[in-house]
Motif scaffolding. Structure first.
Motif, PDB file in Angstrom:
ATOM      1  N   GLN A 172       0.864  -1.204  -0.013  1.00 52.77           N
ATOM      2  CA  GLN A 172       0.063  -0.171   0.036  1.00 52.77           C
ATOM      3  C   GLN A 172       0.706   1.122   0.288  1.00 52.77           C
ATOM      4  OE1 GLN A 172      -3.019  -0.033   2.994  1.00 52.77           O
ATOM      5  NE2 GLN A 172      -3.384   2.411   2.669  1.00 52.77           N
ATOM      6  N   ARG A 183      -7.703  -5.924  -7.239  1.00 55.20           N
ATOM      7  CA  ARG A 183      -8.551  -5.679  -6.331  1.00 55.20           C
ATOM      8  C   ARG A 183      -9.515  -4.792  -6.802  1.00 55.20           C
ATOM      9  NH1 ARG A 183      -7.151  -6.464  -0.474  1.00 55.20           N
ATOM     10  NH2 ARG A 183      -6.391  -8.646  -0.452  1.00 55.20           N
ATOM     11  N   GLU A 231     -13.408  -6.110  -7.124  1.00 54.75           N
ATOM     12  CA  GLU A 231     -14.752  -5.023  -7.023  1.00 54.75           C
ATOM     13  C   GLU A 231     -15.704  -4.862  -8.024  1.00 54.75           C
ATOM     14  OE1 GLU A 231     -14.062  -0.665  -5.766  1.00 54.75           O
ATOM     15  OE2 GLU A 231     -14.030  -1.892  -3.858  1.00 54.75           O
ATOM     16  N   ASP A 252      -7.877   7.250  -0.339  1.00 55.91           N
ATOM     17  CA  ASP A 252      -7.750   6.007   0.897  1.00 55.91           C
ATOM     18  C   ASP A 252      -7.975   4.780   0.059  1.00 55.91           C
ATOM     19  OD1 ASP A 252      -8.191   4.524   2.990  1.00 55.91           O
ATOM     20  OD2 ASP A 252      -9.960   4.791   3.625  1.00 55.91           O
ATOM     21  N   SER A 271      -6.982   1.849   1.434  1.00 53.92           N
ATOM     22  CA  SER A 271      -6.904   0.558   2.649  1.00 53.92           C
ATOM     23  C   SER A 271      -7.707  -0.525   2.246  1.00 53.92           C
ATOM     24  CB  SER A 271      -7.295   1.165   3.821  1.00 53.92           C
ATOM     25  OG  SER A 271      -8.442   1.804   3.957  1.00 53.92           O
ATOM     26  N   ARG A 272      -8.738  -0.210   1.364  1.00 51.99           N
ATOM     27  CA  ARG A 272      -9.564  -1.637   1.279  1.00 51.99           C
ATOM     28  C   ARG A 272      -9.078  -2.362   0.211  1.00 51.99           C
ATOM     29  NH1 ARG A 272     -12.477   2.179  -2.016  1.00 51.99           N
ATOM     30  NH2 ARG A 272     -13.071   1.292  -4.072  1.00 51.99           N
ATOM     31  N   ALA A 295      -6.567  -4.596   2.317  1.00 53.35           N
ATOM     32  CA  ALA A 295      -6.966  -4.935   3.780  1.00 53.35           C
ATOM     33  C   ALA A 295      -6.376  -6.169   4.182  1.00 53.35           C
ATOM     34  CB  ALA A 295      -8.345  -5.391   3.530  1.00 53.35           C
ATOM     35  N   GLU A 337      -7.210  -8.558   6.317  1.00 52.89           N
ATOM     36  CA  GLU A 337      -7.834  -9.956   6.678  1.00 52.89           C
ATOM     37  C   GLU A 337      -7.498 -10.776   5.733  1.00 52.89           C
ATOM     38  OE1 GLU A 337     -10.768  -7.603   3.581  1.00 52.89           O
ATOM     39  OE2 GLU A 337      -9.481  -7.184   5.364  1.00 52.89           O
TER      40      GLU A 337
END
Length: 220
Positions: free
Chosen positions: A22, A73, A77, A208, A210-211, A214, A216
């Motif tokens: 990131q 990503r 999405e 942003d 961050s998603r 992520a 997780e």
């Protein structure tokens, strides 16, 4: 204090690697490739500088992996947004719009990425690049390509060519023109995906990220 388990150590390593990815995307997008150092990336990620070389052989490999993460990503999405669909042409249209959207909204980052692909290292094989390839391959298969072995490389080449054409300084082609060419090539209706006139967020660079990075547990 008992030592950390192997699973905890693995999770910490995964999170550390994702923070570096990131940070690389953010800094190269802000300042360009040459002006961004590995030290800058480590500082932004809150990591020890020596840890960067543990995960990546060099800056170019790190940045390629980071951009491929953002690309796959973003593509995930777009393919999975509501309303969910298994329609092949619609999914291909979403894929084209997702990749062209990165060229439109993050020109500095994507220009640096395309330039990096022309260096001696070429295309870096990494989990992020493999996942991007899987998604594009699945999209071509769902679209109905009779020859996946030829269909996927062709789609990849056409998308890379369109991104390059959208980013060449001084002679950049408009994204809607490139989109129209790709849609005609694949016989897609203009209304599929996210037509430019309906994309209210076009040209707005989301800060942003961050998603997309992520921490997780999920597939690369």
């Amino acid at each position: 204090m008992s030592p950390r388990s192997a699973s905890v150590n693995e999770e910490l390593r995964r999170r550390s690697r994702e923070r570096l990815l990131q940070a690389a995307v953010e800094l190269v997008g802000e300042h360009g490739f040459e002006a961004t150092t590995l030290g800058d990336i480590a500082d932004r990620a809150g990591s020890a500088r020596g840890l960067v070389s543990y995960y990546f052989p060099g800056k170019r490999q790190l940045v390629q992996s980071a951009v491929h993460r953002l690309m796959h990503r973003t593509l995930e999405e777009a393919l999975e947004r509501e309303p969910r669909t298994e329609d092949g042409p619609e999914r291909l249209a979403r894929a084209i719009d997702a990749i062209l959207g990165l060229a439109r909204d993050r020109p500095v980052l994507m220009r640096q990425h395309m330039a990096g692909l022309l260096h001696d290292e070429g295309l870096v094989q990494c989990p992020e690049q493999r996942r991007l390839g899987e998604l594009l391959g699945e999209t071509v298969a769902r679209y109905g390509s009779g020859d996946l072995a030829a269909g996927y490389p062709m789609l990849r080449a056409l998308l890379m060519g369109a991104v390059y054409a959208a980013l060449v300084p001084g002679v950049a082609m408009p994204v809607p023109v490139l989109r129209a060419e790709l849609f005609e090539r694949y016989g897609l209706d203009w209304e599929l995906g996210v037509p430019p006139e309906s994309d209210a967020g076009a040209g707005v660079c989301e800060r942003d990220l961050s998603r997309f990075f992520a921490t997780e547990e999920r597939g690369e």
